[in-house]
Design a protein around this motif. Structure first.
Motif, PDB file in Angstrom:
ATOM      1  N   VAL A   7      15.248  15.564  16.283  1.00 55.40           N
ATOM      2  CA  VAL A   7      14.416  14.654  17.076  1.00 55.40           C
ATOM      3  C   VAL A   7      13.119  14.393  16.318  1.00 55.40           C
ATOM      4  O   VAL A   7      12.365  15.326  16.010  1.00 55.40           O
ATOM      5  CB  VAL A   7      14.107  15.246  18.467  1.00 55.40           C
ATOM      6  N   THR A   8      12.874  13.130  15.992  1.00 58.10           N
ATOM      7  CA  THR A   8      11.697  12.767  15.200  1.00 58.10           C
ATOM      8  C   THR A   8      10.600  12.235  16.107  1.00 58.10           C
ATOM      9  O   THR A   8      10.827  11.354  16.939  1.00 58.10           O
ATOM     10  CB  THR A   8      12.049  11.709  14.146  1.00 58.10           C
ATOM     11  N   VAL A   9       9.402  12.768  15.924  1.00 59.45           N
ATOM     12  CA  VAL A   9       8.196  12.287  16.599  1.00 59.45           C
ATOM     13  C   VAL A   9       7.212  11.867  15.521  1.00 59.45           C
ATOM     14  O   VAL A   9       6.941  12.626  14.581  1.00 59.45           O
ATOM     15  CB  VAL A   9       7.561  13.373  17.488  1.00 59.45           C
ATOM     16  N   VAL A  10       6.670  10.672  15.632  1.00 59.00           N
ATOM     17  CA  VAL A  10       5.696  10.170  14.668  1.00 59.00           C
ATOM     18  C   VAL A  10       4.315  10.189  15.314  1.00 59.00           C
ATOM     19  O   VAL A  10       4.127   9.657  16.416  1.00 59.00           O
ATOM     20  CB  VAL A  10       6.060   8.754  14.192  1.00 59.00           C
ATOM     21  N   PHE A  11       3.355  10.813  14.633  1.00 57.15           N
ATOM     22  CA  PHE A  11       1.987  10.938  15.129  1.00 57.15           C
ATOM     23  C   PHE A  11       1.105   9.862  14.519  1.00 57.15           C
ATOM     24  O   PHE A  11       1.035   9.722  13.296  1.00 57.15           O
ATOM     25  CB  PHE A  11       1.426  12.326  14.794  1.00 57.15           C
ATOM     26  N   LEU A  50       0.815  -1.206   0.000  1.00 54.85           N
ATOM     27  CA  LEU A  50       0.000   0.000   0.000  1.00 54.85           C
ATOM     28  C   LEU A  50       0.852   1.260   0.000  1.00 54.85           C
ATOM     29  O   LEU A  50       2.027   1.241   0.354  1.00 54.85           O
ATOM     30  CB  LEU A  50      -0.910   0.022   1.242  1.00 54.85           C
ATOM     31  N   ARG A  51       0.220   2.358  -0.361  1.00 60.67           N
ATOM     32  CA  ARG A  51       0.817   3.673  -0.192  1.00 60.67           C
ATOM     33  C   ARG A  51      -0.004   4.444   0.828  1.00 60.67           C
ATOM     34  O   ARG A  51      -1.232   4.504   0.729  1.00 60.67           O
ATOM     35  CB  ARG A  51       0.847   4.425  -1.532  1.00 60.67           C
ATOM     36  N   LEU A  52       0.681   5.007   1.810  1.00 64.08           N
ATOM     37  CA  LEU A  52       0.026   5.747   2.884  1.00 64.08           C
ATOM     38  C   LEU A  52       0.332   7.231   2.761  1.00 64.08           C
ATOM     39  O   LEU A  52       1.474   7.621   2.506  1.00 64.08           O
ATOM     40  CB  LEU A  52       0.510   5.239   4.255  1.00 64.08           C
ATOM     41  N   GLY A  53      -0.679   8.063   2.972  1.00 64.76           N
ATOM     42  CA  GLY A  53      -0.462   9.494   2.995  1.00 64.76           C
ATOM     43  C   GLY A  53       0.351   9.889   4.216  1.00 64.76           C
ATOM     44  O   GLY A  53       0.226   9.291   5.282  1.00 64.76           O
ATOM     45  N   TRP A  54       1.212  10.892   4.042  1.00 62.85           N
ATOM     46  CA  TRP A  54       1.995  11.354   5.191  1.00 62.85           C
ATOM     47  C   TRP A  54       2.330  12.824   5.027  1.00 62.85           C
ATOM     48  O   TRP A  54       2.207  13.397   3.940  1.00 62.85           O
ATOM     49  CB  TRP A  54       3.264  10.523   5.383  1.00 62.85           C
ATOM     50  N   ARG A  55       2.738  13.425   6.114  1.00 60.87           N
ATOM     51  CA  ARG A  55       3.020  14.855   6.152  1.00 60.87           C
ATOM     52  C   ARG A  55       4.039  15.104   7.249  1.00 60.87           C
ATOM     53  O   ARG A  55       4.092  14.341   8.229  1.00 60.87           O
ATOM     54  CB  ARG A  55       1.711  15.599   6.456  1.00 60.87           C
ATOM     55  N   GLU A  56       4.853  16.135   7.108  1.00 59.28           N
ATOM     56  CA  GLU A  56       5.819  16.435   8.161  1.00 59.28           C
ATOM     57  C   GLU A  56       5.886  17.935   8.423  1.00 59.28           C
ATOM     58  O   GLU A  56       5.608  18.755   7.553  1.00 59.28           O
ATOM     59  CB  GLU A  56       7.199  15.885   7.821  1.00 59.28           C
ATOM     60  N   ARG A  78      11.214  17.177  14.386  1.00 54.69           N
ATOM     61  CA  ARG A  78      10.625  16.834  13.103  1.00 54.69           C
ATOM     62  C   ARG A  78       9.427  15.947  13.428  1.00 54.69           C
ATOM     63  O   ARG A  78       9.594  14.874  14.017  1.00 54.69           O
ATOM     64  CB  ARG A  78      11.624  16.061  12.234  1.00 54.69           C
ATOM     65  N   VAL A  79       8.236  16.389  13.090  1.00 58.31           N
ATOM     66  CA  VAL A  79       7.022  15.642  13.398  1.00 58.31           C
ATOM     67  C   VAL A  79       6.452  15.076  12.106  1.00 58.31           C
ATOM     68  O   VAL A  79       6.176  15.821  11.154  1.00 58.31           O
ATOM     69  CB  VAL A  79       5.988  16.534  14.107  1.00 58.31           C
ATOM     70  N   VAL A  80       6.305  13.769  12.069  1.00 59.40           N
ATOM     71  CA  VAL A  80       5.802  13.051  10.904  1.00 59.40           C
ATOM     72  C   VAL A  80       4.461  12.432  11.269  1.00 59.40           C
ATOM     73  O   VAL A  80       4.344  11.746  12.291  1.00 59.40           O
ATOM     74  CB  VAL A  80       6.789  11.946  10.475  1.00 59.40           C
ATOM     75  N   ALA A  81       3.438  12.687  10.473  1.00 60.65           N
ATOM     76  CA  ALA A  81       2.110  12.116  10.687  1.00 60.65           C
ATOM     77  C   ALA A  81       1.757  11.246   9.489  1.00 60.65           C
ATOM     78  O   ALA A  81       1.948  11.659   8.342  1.00 60.65           O
ATOM     79  CB  ALA A  81       1.078  13.215  10.877  1.00 60.65           C
ATOM     80  N   ILE A  82       1.240  10.054   9.755  1.00 62.64           N
ATOM     81  CA  ILE A  82       0.968   9.067   8.708  1.00 62.64           C
ATOM     82  C   ILE A  82      -0.491   8.634   8.787  1.00 62.64           C
ATOM     83  O   ILE A  82      -0.982   8.270   9.862  1.00 62.64           O
ATOM     84  CB  ILE A  82       1.888   7.845   8.852  1.00 62.64           C
ATOM     85  N   ASP A  83      -1.182   8.650   7.651  1.00 62.88           N
ATOM     86  CA  ASP A  83      -2.564   8.183   7.604  1.00 62.88           C
ATOM     87  C   ASP A  83      -2.631   6.662   7.673  1.00 62.88           C
ATOM     88  O   ASP A  83      -1.860   5.967   7.007  1.00 62.88           O
ATOM     89  CB  ASP A  83      -3.234   8.623   6.295  1.00 62.88           C
ATOM     90  N   TRP A  84      -3.583   6.143   8.436  1.00 63.60           N
ATOM     91  CA  TRP A  84      -3.871   4.705   8.393  1.00 63.60           C
ATOM     92  C   TRP A  84      -4.297   4.307   6.972  1.00 63.60           C
ATOM     93  O   TRP A  84      -4.805   5.136   6.199  1.00 63.60           O
ATOM     94  CB  TRP A  84      -5.054   4.357   9.260  1.00 63.60           C
ATOM     95  N   ARG A  85      -4.175   3.013   6.670  1.00 66.21           N
ATOM     96  CA  ARG A  85      -4.844   2.490   5.480  1.00 66.21           C
ATOM     97  C   ARG A  85      -6.345   2.811   5.589  1.00 66.21           C
ATOM     98  O   ARG A  85      -6.940   2.765   6.676  1.00 66.21           O
ATOM     99  CB  ARG A  85      -4.638   0.991   5.321  1.00 66.21           C
ATOM    100  N   GLY A  86      -6.947   3.181   4.482  1.00 67.49           N
ATOM    101  CA  GLY A  86      -8.378   3.471   4.491  1.00 67.49           C
ATOM    102  C   GLY A  86      -8.740   4.874   4.906  1.00 67.49           C
ATOM    103  O   GLY A  86      -9.923   5.238   4.874  1.00 67.49           O
TER     104      GLY A  86
END
Length: 294
Positions: free
Chosen positions: A21-25, A9-15, A48-56
């Protein structure tokens, strides 16, 4: 919007930010990476804050749900996130979670404990899971075809944004005055829900019930040794405080803080307050495990 490969799959993400220091949301159910966009500009320099969309959800692919929704399980979401981190080259990071993102993160922490440092959990679904009966799952199904019903239910997840008298049965929730961009984001979030997969609408409550019934993660809470700061809004009617207290007692390094005046979604209801807690917890953290504090 950029997307990252996670398995098939491909997941949407944004930073936001370019710090060391990396934080993943990890967002919650019926949500997306956008739920922290108003708070993110207020995060400390150095993150650096990275947010990733779930599948769906959000900008991610929407695989057809299997008959039992097993391809939308909490384990599957956790595996997706770990695969996305591999592709993004994030070998070590801290985690920030909201709502159902909390139990997804618990699976990530147990699967690859050395990969993660500190955890900031806002109104999390705990490793105990949650139980949904047939009527409650039926409500989610009804929401899929009714924007008015969806708005009314979602309003209870951000209750401080609305006039209290408008939150009762058979009433239409009315925003408080002066919300500006917060109101605009909430309205956009409601529109986003009508793009999510049935694997999210129905699969999430089905799979959270399975987590509750299996007790697998409940039995393993003592293995999660990562320092946790857990915030619970005193007006949150979604997450049982007893579950949070059980989590705090079972996990070796878990602090529970009750925040007055907000509901289930401080990241939407009070972005500046959320950013303050976020920055206090993550500011000055280690960029790698070799220099992580004990």
């Amino acid at each position: 919007m950029p997307r990252v490969q996670a398995g098939e799959l491909r997941l949407g993400w944004r930073e936001w930010g370019r710090g060391d220091v990396t934080v993943v949301f990890i967002h919650g159910n019926l949500a997306s990476k956008d739920w922290i966009e108003l708070a993110a500009p207020l995060f400390p320099i150095g993150l650096r804050v990275v947010a990733i969309d779930w599948r769906g959800c959000g900008d991610s692919d929407r695989p057809k749900p299997s008959a039992d929704y097993s391809n939308y399980s909490m384990r599957q979401h956790a595996e997706d996130m770990l695969a996305a981190l591999d592709t993004l080259g994030i070998g070590y990071c801290h985690l920030a979670t909201h709502s159902t993102g909390g139990i997804i993160a618990a699976r990530m922490l147990l699967e690859q404990p050395q990969r993660f440092g500190h955890v900031f959990a806002l109104d999390p679904v705990t490793p105990l899971g949650m139980a949904f009966d047939a009527d409650q799952i039926g409500l989610f199904r009804a929401m899929m075809s009714s924007k008015e019903l969806t708005r009314s239910v979602m309003a209870t997840a951000a209750s401080s944004l609305f006039v209290p008298e408008s939150m009762g049965p058979n009433t239409v929730p009315r925003f408080r005055e002066g919300l500006g961009e917060i109101q605009t984001l909430f309205d956009r979030i409601i529109e986003q829900t009508f793009g999510v997969s049935e694997g999210i609408w129905i699969g999430t409550p089905v799979n959270l019930t399975r987590e509750k019934e299996s007790r697998e993660l409940e039995r393993r809470m003592s293995e999660i040794r990562h320092p946790h700061l857990v915030l619970w809004g005193e007006r949150d009617g979604w997450i049982a405080p007893a579950d949070l207290r059980a989590m705090a007692e079972a996990m070796p390094d878990c602090r529970l803080v009750i925040v007055p005046g907000v509901g289930h979604s401080m990241n939407l209801e009070s972005p500046a307050l959320y950013a303050g807690y976020f920055g206090a917890w993550f500011g000055g953290r280690a960029a790698s495990p070799s220099t992580a504090p004990s």
